[in-house]
Design a protein around this motif. Structure first.
Motif, PDB file in Angstrom:
ATOM      1  N   MET A 191       0.843  -1.188   0.000  1.00 15.21           N
ATOM      2  CA  MET A 191       0.000   0.000   0.000  1.00 15.21           C
ATOM      3  C   MET A 191       0.884   1.247   0.000  1.00 15.21           C
ATOM      4  SD  MET A 191      -2.884  -1.261   2.732  1.00 15.21           S
ATOM      5  CE  MET A 191      -4.095   0.013   2.303  1.00 15.21           C
ATOM      6  N   SER A 192       0.412   2.311  -0.634  1.00 10.51           N
ATOM      7  CA  SER A 192       1.233   3.506  -0.777  1.00 10.51           C
ATOM      8  C   SER A 192       0.364   4.752  -0.681  1.00 10.51           C
ATOM      9  CB  SER A 192       1.963   3.490  -2.121  1.00 10.51           C
ATOM     10  OG  SER A 192       2.596   4.730  -2.379  1.00 10.51           O
ATOM     11  N   LYS A 193       0.738   5.674   0.199  1.00 10.13           N
ATOM     12  CA  LYS A 193       0.003   6.917   0.317  1.00 10.13           C
ATOM     13  C   LYS A 193       0.334   7.872  -0.822  1.00 10.13           C
ATOM     14  CE  LYS A 193      -0.411   6.648   5.346  1.00 10.13           C
ATOM     15  NZ  LYS A 193      -0.081   7.283   6.657  1.00 10.13           N
ATOM     16  N   ARG A 194       1.561   7.793  -1.326  1.00  9.06           N
ATOM     17  CA  ARG A 194       1.973   8.686  -2.416  1.00  9.06           C
ATOM     18  C   ARG A 194       1.480   8.203  -3.775  1.00  9.06           C
ATOM     19  NH1 ARG A 194       6.506  12.044  -1.289  1.00  9.06           N
ATOM     20  NH2 ARG A 194       7.246  11.778  -3.426  1.00  9.06           N
ATOM     21  N   HIS A 195       1.418   6.892  -3.950  1.00 12.31           N
ATOM     22  CA  HIS A 195       1.046   6.312  -5.246  1.00 12.31           C
ATOM     23  C   HIS A 195       0.019   5.201  -5.016  1.00 12.31           C
ATOM     24  CE1 HIS A 195       4.447   8.560  -6.763  1.00 12.31           C
ATOM     25  NE2 HIS A 195       5.260   7.913  -5.938  1.00 12.31           N
ATOM     26  N   LEU A 226       2.817  -9.606 -11.250  1.00 10.73           N
ATOM     27  CA  LEU A 226       1.788  -8.619 -10.943  1.00 10.73           C
ATOM     28  C   LEU A 226       2.078  -7.941  -9.597  1.00 10.73           C
ATOM     29  CD1 LEU A 226      -0.906  -7.215 -11.498  1.00 10.73           C
ATOM     30  CD2 LEU A 226      -2.072  -9.200 -10.493  1.00 10.73           C
ATOM     31  N   ALA A 227       2.422  -8.741  -8.597  1.00  9.90           N
ATOM     32  CA  ALA A 227       2.761  -8.175  -7.290  1.00  9.90           C
ATOM     33  C   ALA A 227       3.965  -7.249  -7.402  1.00  9.90           C
ATOM     34  CB  ALA A 227       3.033  -9.295  -6.288  1.00  9.90           C
ATOM     35  N   GLN A 228       4.949  -7.637  -8.211  1.00 10.40           N
ATOM     36  CA  GLN A 228       6.137  -6.803  -8.396  1.00 10.40           C
ATOM     37  C   GLN A 228       5.784  -5.474  -9.050  1.00 10.40           C
ATOM     38  OE1 GLN A 228       9.203  -6.732  -7.448  1.00 10.40           O
ATOM     39  NE2 GLN A 228       9.708  -4.941  -8.708  1.00 10.40           N
ATOM     40  N   GLN A 229       4.885  -5.494 -10.035  1.00  5.66           N
ATOM     41  CA  GLN A 229       4.502  -4.244 -10.695  1.00  5.66           C
ATOM     42  C   GLN A 229       3.682  -3.353  -9.760  1.00  5.66           C
ATOM     43  OE1 GLN A 229       6.005  -3.353 -13.360  1.00  5.66           O
ATOM     44  NE2 GLN A 229       6.958  -5.389 -13.499  1.00  5.66           N
ATOM     45  N   PHE A 230       2.819  -3.963  -8.952  1.00  8.89           N
ATOM     46  CA  PHE A 230       2.096  -3.180  -7.947  1.00  8.89           C
ATOM     47  C   PHE A 230       3.086  -2.531  -6.973  1.00  8.89           C
ATOM     48  CE2 PHE A 230      -2.412  -5.274  -7.848  1.00  8.89           C
ATOM     49  CZ  PHE A 230      -2.649  -4.792  -9.115  1.00  8.89           C
ATOM     50  N   LYS A 283       5.321  -1.475 -15.233  1.00  7.81           N
ATOM     51  CA  LYS A 283       5.222  -1.960 -16.611  1.00  7.81           C
ATOM     52  C   LYS A 283       3.928  -2.739 -16.810  1.00  7.81           C
ATOM     53  CE  LYS A 283      10.192  -2.343 -17.486  1.00  7.81           C
ATOM     54  NZ  LYS A 283      10.209  -1.295 -18.527  1.00  7.81           N
ATOM     55  N   THR A 284       3.434  -2.721 -18.034  1.00  2.00           N
ATOM     56  CA  THR A 284       2.261  -3.515 -18.388  1.00  2.00           C
ATOM     57  C   THR A 284       2.315  -3.843 -19.874  1.00  2.00           C
ATOM     58  OG1 THR A 284      -0.149  -3.687 -18.160  1.00  2.00           O
ATOM     59  CG2 THR A 284       0.726  -1.570 -18.920  1.00  2.00           C
ATOM     60  N   ARG A 285       1.352  -4.625 -20.318  1.00  2.00           N
ATOM     61  CA  ARG A 285       1.213  -4.977 -21.720  1.00  2.00           C
ATOM     62  C   ARG A 285      -0.252  -5.284 -21.970  1.00  2.00           C
ATOM     63  NH1 ARG A 285       3.883 -11.126 -21.945  1.00  2.00           N
ATOM     64  NH2 ARG A 285       2.571 -12.024 -20.281  1.00  2.00           N
ATOM     65  N   TYR A 286      -0.595  -5.688 -23.199  1.00  2.04           N
ATOM     66  CA  TYR A 286      -1.974  -6.027 -23.530  1.00  2.04           C
ATOM     67  C   TYR A 286      -2.046  -7.446 -24.082  1.00  2.04           C
ATOM     68  CZ  TYR A 286      -2.857  -1.040 -23.130  1.00  2.04           C
ATOM     69  OH  TYR A 286      -2.943   0.242 -22.653  1.00  2.04           O
ATOM     70  N   TYR A 287      -3.116  -8.141 -23.703  1.00  6.30           N
ATOM     71  CA  TYR A 287      -3.442  -9.418 -24.331  1.00  6.30           C
ATOM     72  C   TYR A 287      -4.479  -9.131 -25.402  1.00  6.30           C
ATOM     73  CZ  TYR A 287      -5.098 -14.193 -24.996  1.00  6.30           C
ATOM     74  OH  TYR A 287      -5.453 -15.404 -25.546  1.00  6.30           O
ATOM     75  N   THR A 307      -1.837 -16.344  -1.935  1.00  6.76           N
ATOM     76  CA  THR A 307      -1.527 -17.748  -1.682  1.00  6.76           C
ATOM     77  C   THR A 307      -0.395 -17.821  -0.665  1.00  6.76           C
ATOM     78  OG1 THR A 307       0.166 -17.980  -3.394  1.00  6.76           O
ATOM     79  CG2 THR A 307      -2.131 -18.264  -4.090  1.00  6.76           C
ATOM     80  N   ALA A 308       0.107 -19.031  -0.442  1.00  7.86           N
ATOM     81  CA  ALA A 308       1.219 -19.199   0.497  1.00  7.86           C
ATOM     82  C   ALA A 308       2.505 -18.571  -0.021  1.00  7.86           C
ATOM     83  CB  ALA A 308       1.438 -20.690   0.769  1.00  7.86           C
ATOM     84  N   THR A 309       2.590 -18.343  -1.333  1.00  9.84           N
ATOM     85  CA  THR A 309       3.833 -17.841  -1.919  1.00  9.84           C
ATOM     86  C   THR A 309       3.737 -16.436  -2.504  1.00  9.84           C
ATOM     87  OG1 THR A 309       3.286 -18.910  -4.035  1.00  9.84           O
ATOM     88  CG2 THR A 309       4.626 -20.171  -2.459  1.00  9.84           C
ATOM     89  N   VAL A 310       2.547 -15.913  -2.670  1.00  4.40           N
ATOM     90  CA  VAL A 310       2.395 -14.573  -3.242  1.00  4.40           C
ATOM     91  C   VAL A 310       1.195 -13.885  -2.614  1.00  4.40           C
ATOM     92  CG1 VAL A 310       0.954 -15.348  -5.171  1.00  4.40           C
ATOM     93  CG2 VAL A 310       2.279 -13.240  -5.401  1.00  4.40           C
ATOM     94  N   ASP A 311       1.323 -12.567  -2.405  1.00  3.96           N
ATOM     95  CA  ASP A 311       0.233 -11.780  -1.824  1.00  3.96           C
ATOM     96  C   ASP A 311       0.084 -10.493  -2.622  1.00  3.96           C
ATOM     97  OD1 ASP A 311      -1.622 -10.434  -0.343  1.00  3.96           O
ATOM     98  OD2 ASP A 311      -0.592 -10.651   1.584  1.00  3.96           O
ATOM     99  N   VAL A 312      -0.744 -10.553  -3.650  1.00  8.71           N
ATOM    100  CA  VAL A 312      -0.993  -9.376  -4.474  1.00  8.71           C
ATOM    101  C   VAL A 312      -1.806  -8.344  -3.695  1.00  8.71           C
ATOM    102  CG1 VAL A 312      -2.064  -8.538  -6.602  1.00  8.71           C
ATOM    103  CG2 VAL A 312      -0.873 -10.749  -6.597  1.00  8.71           C
ATOM    104  N   ALA A 313      -2.756  -8.804  -2.903  1.00 12.87           N
ATOM    105  CA  ALA A 313      -3.707  -7.918  -2.232  1.00 12.87           C
ATOM    106  C   ALA A 313      -3.039  -6.930  -1.301  1.00 12.87           C
ATOM    107  CB  ALA A 313      -4.735  -8.749  -1.457  1.00 12.87           C
ATOM    108  N   ARG A 314      -1.905  -7.280  -0.711  1.00 12.01           N
ATOM    109  CA  ARG A 314      -1.304  -6.417   0.303  1.00 12.01           C
ATOM    110  C   ARG A 314      -0.788  -5.101  -0.258  1.00 12.01           C
ATOM    111  NH1 ARG A 314       4.362  -6.570   1.255  1.00 12.01           N
ATOM    112  NH2 ARG A 314       5.529  -7.826  -0.259  1.00 12.01           N
ATOM    113  N   HIS A 315      -0.634  -5.022  -1.573  1.00 10.65           N
ATOM    114  CA  HIS A 315      -0.140  -3.796  -2.196  1.00 10.65           C
ATOM    115  C   HIS A 315      -1.259  -2.814  -2.534  1.00 10.65           C
ATOM    116  CE1 HIS A 315       3.863  -5.549  -2.668  1.00 10.65           C
ATOM    117  NE2 HIS A 315       3.291  -6.640  -3.162  1.00 10.65           N
TER     118      HIS A 315
END
Length: 291
Positions: free
Chosen positions: A1-5, A79-83, A93-97, A138-146
């Motif tokens: 989570m980020s207050k600035r961004h 995804l977590a890294q980009q967040f 970074k992103t891209r399109y499917y 999951t046990a190995t990744v937490d996207v939601a925390r960002h």
């Protein structure tokens, strides 16, 4: 989570209606002068369409579950890294499917492929994600925390299936039988990786039809907004002005201390009334941090 961004996520299953909800956010951003960097969930699938067919065939031989809902078919760590990158720097970074010919033609590519990775624009106020796994955990990744504001779009499952069948047959060229097979194949991953996200979300919008949807595989039409109610659940109702919402949305009522029910045709209005102050609050905090 980020207050600035800050980062806002709209998450839901395939056919849930997240793209429609994105339209409401676009309207709020435009009206309030908020500049948003946009990420689409499909950008973080691991395989192109042809690669996915091969991977699914191999998984079937090995008696493994594999679908677009499952971890092995997605880049959740990426995804977590980009967040995290956006929260720290205001860029990622992103891209399109590219789903079909009309999306692929401007890039000179085949449908079912990805564009190259690109940086999000400079000087945006927030990052907005819409897709399947914005609150994956999951046990190995937490996207939601960002994520600073997490929105779930969760029509009851028969309605979700009706919407998916109609979208994929009319807009993406699949047969009804192929879409039905996809729904059934994804059930294990739906239960294990889609549903748990809605325990992480701050607000869930669930459309409930008031017409018969008992057999979604033969439904000729998608129930209209006027044939639905929308159940809106707040994870933390503290600070939500329920009397104001009830006065502003005709025929609405509270079903629980953290839940308001509104006519389906008033869902956009309800979202505008609920989400606009939350977005403005994120912008106030951001401005204070940037001084």
């Amino acid at each position: 989570m980020s207050k600035r961004h800050p980062i806002i996520v709209v998450t839901g299953s395939s056919g849930a209606g997240t793209t429609t909800v994105k339209t409401t956010f676009d309207a709020i951003f435009r009206r309030e002068g908020v500049s948003a960097a946009i990420i689409e969930g499909d950008a973080f699938h691991r395989y192109s369409r042809s690669e996915m067919k091969l991977a699914m065939a191999q998984a079937e031989l090995e008696n493994r579950h594999l679908s677009h809902f499952s971890p092995d078919a997605n880049e959740w760590q990426e995804l977590a890294q980009q967040f995290r990158a956006y929260g720290e720097t205001g860029r990622c970074k992103t891209r399109y499917y590219l789903h079909n010919e009309s999306e692929a033609a401007p890039y000179g590519q085949e449908p079912g492929t990805f564009t190259a990775w690109v940086d999000t624009p400079v000087d945006t106020d927030l990052l907005f994600y819409e897709g399947l796994h914005g609150c994956a955990k999951t046990a190995t990744v937490d996207v939601a925390r960002h994520v600073d504001l997490k929105i779930g779009v969760v029509p009851i499952i028969n309605l979700e299936w009706i919407q998916k069948i109609h979208r994929d047959t009319k807009s993406r060229g699949y047969s009804r039988e192929a879409v039905s097979d996809t729904i059934l194949r994804r059930m294990h991953d739906y239960v294990h990786y889609i549903c748990p996200q809605f325990a992480e979300t701050d607000i869930n919008f669930q459309r409930v039809p008031v017409v018969d949807t008992s057999n979604p595989f033969i439904a000729r039409d998608i129930p209209t907004a006027g044939e639905s109610m929308t159940v809106i659940r707040f994870r933390n109702p503290r600070g939500i002005d329920f009397p104001y919402l009830l006065s502003m949305i005709p025929e609405s009522f509270m079903s629980r201390a953290n839940t308001i029910v509104v006519p389906g045709g008033k869902m956009d209005l309800a979202m505008q009334l609920i989400l606009t102050p939350m977005i403005l609050r994120l912008m106030e905090i951001r401005r204070a941090q940037m001084q």
